[in-house]
Design an enzyme around this catalytic site. Structure first.
Site, PDB file in Angstrom:
ATOM      1  CE1 TYR A 134       3.419   1.160  12.060  1.00 37.39           C
ATOM      2  CE2 TYR A 134       1.321   0.769  10.957  1.00 37.39           C
ATOM      3  CZ  TYR A 134       2.481   1.497  11.093  1.00 37.39           C
ATOM      4  OH  TYR A 134       2.713   2.563  10.255  1.00 37.39           O
ATOM      5  CE  LYS A 163       6.627   0.308   9.480  1.00 34.02           C
ATOM      6  NZ  LYS A 163       5.723   0.827   8.429  1.00 34.02           N
TER       7      LYS A 163
END
Length: 300
Positions: A134, A163
């Site tokens: 992330y 992400k």
């Protein structure tokens, strides 16, 4: 072009005392699953992981894994400030029945790539399931660069996705171009709703972003349009999403605003967040109501 996906970083419903609102959380999960969304990301930034104790995070893991019961892909946010806590929470999620975790790296200090490689290396060696990275440089203070990511992928085969919460699509495109030659199945998701189509056209996997909490059916239609290569329909929905993105402008922190909008939409949740986030005030609530009227008008 990869099959497009849109995953929802799910809000966490709380009672006014800060405890989990079990019924409301179950209702939110059911609504998203029944809409056909591609997956649920639990305890991402929208899920307020940063304000929850380890014990409460474990409680929510047990709730979501049991209730969803493999009806949808679930990714659990397990990033903590220390390696030890991250490993413990990640393996708790895996042992509970989750197959995937997403890990934001430590924030506050801007870490060197040597520190980050040590952090993710120790975690990857110890966690018993799939890991998504992330990247959120506006909150961590540093970037998980494409070159750094490629180096990790060459060492750890349980890192399966990423992400990229960066508004500049050029960053995400470079990441995709850097890794896809050696790792074509690696999933790269954008973290801003409006970048979904751009991500897919660049060779990515889609998007993990918050507005799908509010209108999951719109985002499911968007995915279908892209996968069907119906670009006229995709462009039409892009215009809807561009309008929806104005929700983020109502307050510097959008989570109470999103919860208020979901309440107006008819969801049986409270707009209470973990402190220090406050409920939407009167002016913000009026802005949300006006926003909802305008969105309902353009999508009807």
């Amino acid at each position: 072009m990869k099959k497009a996906k849109f995953l929802t970083p799910v809000i966490t419903a709380f009672n006014t005392d800060g405890s989990l609102d079990v019924r409301a959380n179950k209702d939110v999960y059911d609504r998203l699953i029944n809409s056909g969304i591609d997956g649920l990301v639990i305890m991402g930034s929208t899920g307020e992981f940063y304000a929850m104790s380890i014990e409460q995070r474990k409680e929510l893991i047990d709730l979501v894994v049991t209730h969803v019961d493999k009806r949808a892909k679930v990714i659990i946010g397990t990033g903590c400030m220390t390696i030890e806590d991250t490993i413990e929470l990640s393996n708790y999620a895996i042992d509970a029945g989750a197959e995937n975790v997403i890990i934001v790296s430590p924030y506050y200090f801007s870490l060197t790539y040597e520190s980050l490689e040590f952090y993710y290396g120790r975690i990857s060696e110890s966690v018993k399931g799939n890991i998504y990275l992330y990247n959120y440089p506006d909150r961590t203070g540093y970037d998980l660069s494409p070159e750094f990511t490629l180096n990790l992928l060459r060492k750890y085969n349980n890192i399966v996705g990423y992400k990229d919460t960066v508004s500049e699509m050029g960053h995400t495109r470079k990441l995709i171009q850097t890794v896809q030659g050696e790792f074509p199945e690696f999933e790269v998701f954008s973290g801003f709703d409006e970048n979904f189509v751009h991500n897919i056209l660049a060779g990515g996997s889609g998007c993990i972003s918050a507005l799908s909490n509010l209108y999951p059916e719109i985002f499911v239609k968007w995915v279908k349009a892209v996968n069907d290569k119906n670009m006229d329909r995709a462009a039409e929905i892009q215009n809807y999403v561009n309008k929806m993105s104005e929700l983020y402008e109502i307050s510097p922190c959008f989570i109470p605003i999103l919860k208020k909008a979901m309440m107006i939409k008819g969801m049986h949740i409270k707009d209470y967040c973990k402190t220090p986030l406050l409920q939407a005030d009167e002016k913000q609530s009026s802005a949300v109501e006006k926003f909802m009227e305008e969105v309902e008008h353009i999508i009807s």
